[in-house]
Write an enzyme that holds these catalytic residues in place. Sequence first.
Site, PDB file in Angstrom:
ATOM      1  N   ARG A 101       0.912  -1.086  -0.003  1.00 19.67           N
ATOM      2  CA  ARG A 101      -0.041   0.224  -0.050  1.00 19.67           C
ATOM      3  C   ARG A 101       0.859   1.391  -0.017  1.00 19.67           C
ATOM      4  NH1 ARG A 101      -2.287  -3.680  -1.192  1.00 19.67           N
ATOM      5  NH2 ARG A 101      -4.412  -4.493  -0.582  1.00 19.67           N
TER       6      ARG A 101
ATOM      7  N   SER B  87     -10.802  -0.284   3.339  1.00 19.99           N
ATOM      8  CA  SER B  87     -10.112  -1.003   4.404  1.00 19.99           C
ATOM      9  C   SER B  87      -9.651   0.173   5.302  1.00 19.99           C
ATOM     10  CB  SER B  87      -9.152  -1.916   4.025  1.00 19.99           C
ATOM     11  OG  SER B  87      -9.507  -2.879   3.102  1.00 19.99           O
TER      12      SER B  87
ATOM     13  N   GLU C 132      -4.674   1.728   7.440  1.00 23.08           N
ATOM     14  CA  GLU C 132      -4.514   2.154   6.039  1.00 23.08           C
ATOM     15  C   GLU C 132      -5.120   3.176   5.633  1.00 23.08           C
ATOM     16  OE1 GLU C 132      -5.409  -1.077   3.184  1.00 23.08           O
ATOM     17  OE2 GLU C 132      -6.204   0.469   1.670  1.00 23.08           O
TER      18      GLU C 132
HETATM   19  N1  EPU Z   1     -13.025 -11.765   7.541  1.00 16.06           N
HETATM   20  C1  EPU Z   1     -13.790 -12.050   8.514  1.00 16.06           C
HETATM   21  N2  EPU Z   1     -14.779 -11.203   9.054  1.00 16.06           N
HETATM   22  C2  EPU Z   1     -14.864 -10.093   8.550  1.00 16.06           C
HETATM   23  C3  EPU Z   1     -14.229  -9.701   7.314  1.00 16.06           C
HETATM   24  C4  EPU Z   1     -13.338 -10.498   6.769  1.00 16.06           C
HETATM   25  O1  EPU Z   1     -13.680 -13.225   9.136  1.00 16.06           O
HETATM   26  O2  EPU Z   1     -15.591  -9.030   9.011  1.00 16.06           O
HETATM   27  C5  EPU Z   1     -12.225 -12.846   6.782  1.00 16.06           C
HETATM   28  C6  EPU Z   1     -12.904 -13.370   5.366  1.00 16.06           C
HETATM   29  O3  EPU Z   1     -13.707 -14.490   5.688  1.00 16.06           O
HETATM   30  C7  EPU Z   1     -11.671 -13.846   4.666  1.00 16.06           C
HETATM   31  C8  EPU Z   1     -10.412 -12.998   5.182  1.00 16.06           C
HETATM   32  O4  EPU Z   1     -10.949 -12.293   6.368  1.00 16.06           O
HETATM   33  O5  EPU Z   1     -11.358 -15.055   4.975  1.00 16.06           O
HETATM   34  C9  EPU Z   1     -10.092 -11.821   4.334  1.00 16.06           C
HETATM   35  O6  EPU Z   1     -11.318 -11.020   3.917  1.00 16.06           O
HETATM   36  P1  EPU Z   1     -11.630 -10.339   2.520  1.00 16.06           P
HETATM   37  O7  EPU Z   1     -11.370 -11.374   1.336  1.00 16.06           O
HETATM   38  O8  EPU Z   1     -12.677  -9.480   2.491  1.00 16.06           O
HETATM   39  O9  EPU Z   1     -10.416  -9.542   2.257  1.00 16.06           O
HETATM   40  P2  EPU Z   1      -9.705  -8.428   3.235  1.00 16.06           P
HETATM   41  O10 EPU Z   1      -8.028  -8.754   3.370  1.00 16.06           O
HETATM   42  O11 EPU Z   1     -10.421  -7.824   4.329  1.00 16.06           O
HETATM   43  C10 EPU Z   1      -8.565  -7.124   1.064  1.00 16.06           C
HETATM   44  C11 EPU Z   1      -8.191  -5.702   0.806  1.00 16.06           C
HETATM   45  C12 EPU Z   1      -9.620  -5.026   0.046  1.00 16.06           C
HETATM   46  C13 EPU Z   1      -9.912  -5.907  -1.081  1.00 16.06           C
HETATM   47  C14 EPU Z   1     -10.296  -7.191  -0.520  1.00 16.06           C
HETATM   48  C15 EPU Z   1     -10.773  -8.316  -1.686  1.00 16.06           C
HETATM   49  C16 EPU Z   1      -6.561  -4.941   2.459  1.00 16.06           C
HETATM   50  C17 EPU Z   1      -6.434  -4.210   3.735  1.00 16.06           C
HETATM   51  N3  EPU Z   1      -7.871  -5.049   1.897  1.00 16.06           N
HETATM   52  O12 EPU Z   1      -9.525  -7.194   2.139  1.00 16.06           O
HETATM   53  O13 EPU Z   1      -9.187  -3.759  -0.275  1.00 16.06           O
HETATM   54  O14 EPU Z   1     -11.146  -5.249  -1.528  1.00 16.06           O
HETATM   55  O15 EPU Z   1      -9.154  -7.936   0.057  1.00 16.06           O
HETATM   56  O16 EPU Z   1      -9.561  -8.600  -2.567  1.00 16.06           O
HETATM   57  O17 EPU Z   1      -5.601  -5.698   1.853  1.00 16.06           O
HETATM   58  C18 EPU Z   1      -8.905  -1.651   0.555  1.00 16.06           C
HETATM   59  O18 EPU Z   1      -7.794  -1.664   0.428  1.00 16.06           O
HETATM   60  O19 EPU Z   1      -9.332  -0.661   0.870  1.00 16.06           O
HETATM   61  C19 EPU Z   1      -9.826  -2.731  -0.043  1.00 16.06           C
HETATM   62  C20 EPU Z   1     -11.288  -2.717   0.389  1.00 16.06           C
END
Ligand code: EPU
Length: 323
Positions: free
Chosen positions: A198, A246, A316
Amino acid sequence: MPVNTLMTRLPDNARSHLKPSMIKHHDLITAVREIRGTVTFDASLRELTTLRIGGQADALVVPEDIEDVRRLVAQAYTAQVPLFVLGGTNVLIRDGGIRGIVVSLSKLTTIKVEGDESTVVYAGAGVRMPTLLGFAGGQSLSGLEWAAGIPGTVGGAVVMNAGTHLGEMKDCLQAIQLVNSEGRMVVYPASTLAFSYRKANVPEGIVVGAWLQLTRSAQAKVESATKSYLQYRKNTQPLTQPNAGSVFKNPPKMSAGQLIEEAGLKGLRIGDAQISSKHGNFIVNLGNARAMDAILLIKKIQQDVFHRTGIMLELEWKIVGEG
Ligand code: EPU
């Protein structure tokens, strides 16, 4: 999620004694002289952010084109007025607003195909990522599908090395076009920028455009991949409520959202700011949230998650402006 937030630096001798609150109206006027775009004094920033939170800017400038950006940067440097480039997507602006000039690059919307094989896309910093994805899909160009659903601008995506689990900006960035702090335009190949999670190590100045190296693929394939990534985000994130993406970076090999869920914090509300019950790593604005409400939620999350796990979640979001 991306945001183009870059503070152009003042000359060192100015920075040491100039407090933002001391900016004089007459210096602001000098900085915006003969700007062809729009200039608004005491402008509310709320509607320029996806979170719909934020105080006022001393002045908001929307430059007409890159030439206008160059003029503004040179004049602001001379008048010793700080510039803050606002993409509006991954940022929390404090309730006291931003001193100096806030710059919106929303008029830099050129988008075109270049290169011998027509696989390089040039996009102005103000092009919105969904527009870029639509354009790439329409040209049968692959390489940006990972960004489906990211609402920020190209400039913001570059500066923050925006990314998802599926890819990040650095994977396709070929070069950036930057107006440096003297108002000169410079092109930097992506190989000269040190990227990390990031973050792109962009030289001082304002990113006004970027070249992206994509690959040719069947249009239907690009469009169906984009559609399925977008659907995933719609299913897992509160995209219909004002949010700024995020809130925290994911700690190595962990998910901030999961840690927040496990701490039992989903749905917690302070004022009109709420930790999304759909995704723990999102804070949504239920209507009239103040920056302070969101900041209190951030502190609560950090404390509770640290207490449970010993992990200090790192923001972030960029928090900017005066309290
Ligand atoms: N999860 C939970 N509870 C929650 C949310 C997530 O248990 O409330 C678990 C999900 O079940 C999953 C894991 O956490 O196993 C990852 O969740 P998710 O796929 O939603 O991805 P994330 O790591 O939370 C990242 C990016 C997002 C992007 C998504 C999808 C970061 C900080 N965030 O989120 O990017 O849209 O992957 O690819 O890397 C952003 O950066 O602003 C953003 C939205």
